[in-house]
Design an enzyme around this catalytic site. Structure first.
Site, short mmCIF file in Angstrom:
data_model
loop_
_atom_site.label_atom_id
_atom_site.label_comp_id
_atom_site.label_asym_id
_atom_site.label_seq_id
_atom_site.Cartn_x
_atom_site.Cartn_y
_atom_site.Cartn_z
N GLY A 11 -3.59 -3.29 2.10
CA GLY A 11 -3.70 -2.71 0.75
C GLY A 11 -4.60 -3.55 -0.14
O GLY A 11 -4.39 -3.65 -1.35
N ALA A 12 -5.63 -4.14 0.47
CA ALA A 12 -6.45 -5.13 -0.25
C ALA A 12 -7.60 -4.49 -1.02
O ALA A 12 -8.36 -5.19 -1.68
CB ALA A 12 -7.00 -6.16 0.74
N SER A 13 -7.75 -3.17 -0.95
CA SER A 13 -8.94 -2.55 -1.57
C SER A 13 -8.80 -2.38 -3.07
O SER A 13 -9.79 -2.18 -3.76
CB SER A 13 -9.23 -1.20 -0.91
OG SER A 13 -8.14 -0.33 -1.08
N ARG A 14 -7.59 -2.45 -3.60
CA ARG A 14 -7.42 -2.32 -5.06
C ARG A 14 -6.05 -2.89 -5.46
O ARG A 14 -5.28 -3.33 -4.60
CB ARG A 14 -7.56 -0.87 -5.52
CG ARG A 14 -6.67 0.11 -4.82
CD ARG A 14 -6.86 1.53 -5.35
NE ARG A 14 -5.87 2.40 -4.75
CZ ARG A 14 -6.06 3.11 -3.64
NH1 ARG A 14 -7.22 3.05 -3.02
NH2 ARG A 14 -5.09 3.87 -3.15
N ASP A 61 -5.46 2.06 8.95
CA ASP A 61 -4.33 2.85 8.44
C ASP A 61 -3.07 2.21 9.01
O ASP A 61 -2.87 2.20 10.23
CB ASP A 61 -4.49 4.30 8.90
CG ASP A 61 -3.38 5.20 8.36
OD1 ASP A 61 -2.31 4.68 7.99
OD2 ASP A 61 -3.59 6.42 8.30
N VAL A 62 -2.23 1.67 8.13
CA VAL A 62 -1.07 0.90 8.62
C VAL A 62 -0.03 1.77 9.32
O VAL A 62 0.91 1.26 9.93
CB VAL A 62 -0.38 0.10 7.49
CG1 VAL A 62 -1.31 -0.94 6.91
CG2 VAL A 62 0.18 1.02 6.40
N TYR A 153 10.54 7.43 -2.98
CA TYR A 153 9.93 6.09 -3.12
C TYR A 153 10.98 4.99 -2.94
O TYR A 153 10.78 4.05 -2.16
CB TYR A 153 9.25 5.99 -4.49
CG TYR A 153 8.48 4.71 -4.70
CD1 TYR A 153 7.39 4.39 -3.91
CD2 TYR A 153 8.85 3.82 -5.71
CE1 TYR A 153 6.67 3.22 -4.11
CE2 TYR A 153 8.14 2.65 -5.92
CZ TYR A 153 7.05 2.35 -5.13
OH TYR A 153 6.35 1.18 -5.32
N LYS A 157 11.32 2.05 -0.04
CA LYS A 157 11.32 0.62 -0.37
C LYS A 157 12.64 -0.05 0.03
O LYS A 157 12.64 -1.18 0.51
CB LYS A 157 11.06 0.42 -1.87
CG LYS A 157 9.66 0.85 -2.30
CD LYS A 157 8.62 -0.04 -1.65
CE LYS A 157 7.22 0.23 -2.14
NZ LYS A 157 6.22 -0.66 -1.55
N1 LIG Z 1 1.97 -1.00 -9.31
C1 LIG Z 1 3.28 -1.24 -9.44
O1 LIG Z 1 3.86 -1.02 -10.53
C2 LIG Z 1 4.06 -1.82 -8.29
C3 LIG Z 1 5.25 -2.49 -8.61
C4 LIG Z 1 6.00 -3.04 -7.58
C5 LIG Z 1 5.58 -2.90 -6.27
N2 LIG Z 1 4.43 -2.21 -5.99
C6 LIG Z 1 4.06 -2.09 -4.59
O2 LIG Z 1 3.02 -3.00 -4.33
C7 LIG Z 1 2.13 -2.45 -3.36
C8 LIG Z 1 0.72 -2.40 -3.93
O3 LIG Z 1 0.75 -1.57 -5.07
P1 LIG Z 1 -0.52 -1.39 -6.03
O4 LIG Z 1 0.01 -1.19 -7.39
O5 LIG Z 1 -1.52 -2.43 -5.77
O6 LIG Z 1 -1.04 0.03 -5.48
P2 LIG Z 1 -2.52 0.66 -5.43
O7 LIG Z 1 -3.37 0.09 -6.52
O8 LIG Z 1 -2.34 2.13 -5.36
O9 LIG Z 1 -3.10 0.10 -4.03
C9 LIG Z 1 -2.50 0.51 -2.83
C10 LIG Z 1 -3.25 -0.07 -1.67
O10 LIG Z 1 -2.63 0.36 -0.46
C11 LIG Z 1 -3.64 0.90 0.40
N3 LIG Z 1 -3.04 1.90 1.29
C12 LIG Z 1 -2.40 3.06 0.96
N4 LIG Z 1 -2.04 3.73 2.07
C13 LIG Z 1 -2.46 2.98 3.13
C14 LIG Z 1 -2.40 3.14 4.52
N5 LIG Z 1 -1.82 4.21 5.10
N6 LIG Z 1 -2.93 2.16 5.32
C15 LIG Z 1 -3.53 1.09 4.76
N7 LIG Z 1 -3.60 0.88 3.43
C16 LIG Z 1 -3.08 1.82 2.63
C17 LIG Z 1 -4.69 1.47 -0.56
O11 LIG Z 1 -5.97 1.60 0.05
P3 LIG Z 1 -6.48 2.96 0.78
O12 LIG Z 1 -5.98 4.10 -0.04
O13 LIG Z 1 -7.96 2.81 0.79
O14 LIG Z 1 -5.91 2.92 2.14
C18 LIG Z 1 -4.72 0.37 -1.60
O15 LIG Z 1 -5.52 -0.70 -1.18
C19 LIG Z 1 2.70 -1.08 -2.98
O16 LIG Z 1 3.51 -1.20 -1.85
C20 LIG Z 1 3.55 -0.72 -4.19
O17 LIG Z 1 4.59 0.15 -3.82
C21 LIG Z 1 3.65 -1.69 -6.99
#
Ligand SMILES: NC(=O)c1ccc[n+]([C@@H]2O[C@H](COP(=O)([O-])OP(=O)(O)OC[C@H]3O[C@@H](n4cnc5c(N)ncnc54)[C@H](OP(=O)(O)O)[C@@H]3O)[C@@H](O)[C@H]2O)c1
Length: 238
Positions: A11-14, A61-62, A153, A157
């Site tokens: 998930g390193a792309s954003r 794709d994980v 969700y 988790k």
């Molecule tokens: N934002 C929040 O408020 C928050 C709070 C607590 C925990 N989290 C958790 O922290 C993690 C990161 O969240 P974030 O806010 O950084 O989300 P985000 O900005 O939407 O980034 C999600 C990342 O996951 C990748 N991804 C999605 N599906 C994938 C797949 N099948 N295989 C490989 N990569 C995949 C996306 O890249 P691609 O789409 O290019 O694959 C992207 O790099 C998530 O697990 C989220 O549930 C988020």
């Protein structure tokens, strides 16, 4: 953390994964970066190199075991080992339960639960050869609490938390340390597709989450950061 530490980030792309990659690059890490979308991932790898780290971008794709196996092989081929894994790949669907589609439920499970198990066990197999490693996973507060609309969700988790705790039990005597990051809302693209009234300026920043990852990765030998619960200021002790 030492320069040259080999760290794999999904998930390193954003969002949190990207911020973590850039912070660890500044500390001289050797990074293996994974996500599905290649151009964005390659741009993060380039920025990481500019900030002083080594970085390779491996489109993955994980949810696909063969792609996960290739990802781990590429990391080991590039750096010889994997010292730490940061499981940031994730998807979010928060919507009234009566409106959840079967696909919403399947996708959140596939990425957030099954994906975490597939990646963690593939990386752990390498860590076991080196008798140690660290696995840090931002499961989020929805891995411990719930909110309206979080049925799919939160289930995904809580499932990930169960899986990670079970794996910690299996491998704790072989030096693999697990950290669960219970993060409250973080202002990332995660929220762009979620139809809710949000105060994004009051959320944590992705950099705050990256600081928590760095703290867990840097804990002294012989200690483990089991959990971090980091909330926006508006959520004190609730
Ligand atoms: N934002 C929040 O408020 C928050 C709070 C607590 C925990 N989290 C958790 O922290 C993690 C990161 O969240 P974030 O806010 O950084 O989300 P985000 O900005 O939407 O980034 C999600 C990342 O996951 C990748 N991804 C999605 N599906 C994938 C797949 N099948 N295989 C490989 N990569 C995949 C996306 O890249 P691609 O789409 O290019 O694959 C992207 O790099 C998530 O697990 C989220 O549930 C988020």
């Amino acid at each position: 953390m030492g320069t040259g530490m080999s760290i794999l980030i999904t998930g390193a792309s954003r969002g949190i994964g990207r911020a973590t990659a850039l912070k660890l690059a500044e500390r001289g890490a050797s990074l293996t970066l994974a996500a599905r979308g290649y151009p964005d991932l390659a741009a993060v790898a380039e920025e990481a190199r500019q900030r002083g780290g080594q970085a390779i971008a491996v489109p993955t794709d994980v949810t696909q075991p063969a792609q996960v196996a290739d990802l781990v092989s590429e990391a080991v081929a590039s750096y010889g080992k994997i010292d730490a894994l940061v499981n940031c790949a994730g998807v979010g669907v928060i919507r009234p339960t009566l409106e959840l589609t079967e696909d919403d439920i399947d996708q959140t499970y596939a990425v957030n639960t099954k994906g975490v198990i597939l990646v963690t066990r593939a990386v752990a197999a390498e860590m076991l050869k080196n008798k140690g490693g660290r696995v840090i996973t931002p499961v989020g507060t929805m891995g411990r609490f719930v909110m309206r609309g979080s049925a799919a969700y939160s289930a995904s988790k809580w499932g990930a938390v169960g899986a990670l705790k079970a794996m910690a039990t299996e491998w704790q005597r072989q030096g693999i340390q697990f950290t669960l990051l219970y993060l409250g809302g973080v202002d990332t693209p995660f929220w762009d597709a979620i139809d809710m009234k949000l105060q994004r300026d009051k959320m944590l920043r992705a950099e705050d989450a990256a600081d928590a990852v760095l703290y867990a990765i840097s804990s002294p030998a012989g200690s483990v950061v089991n959990e971090i619960l980091l909330q926006p200021e508006s959520h004190q002790l609730i």
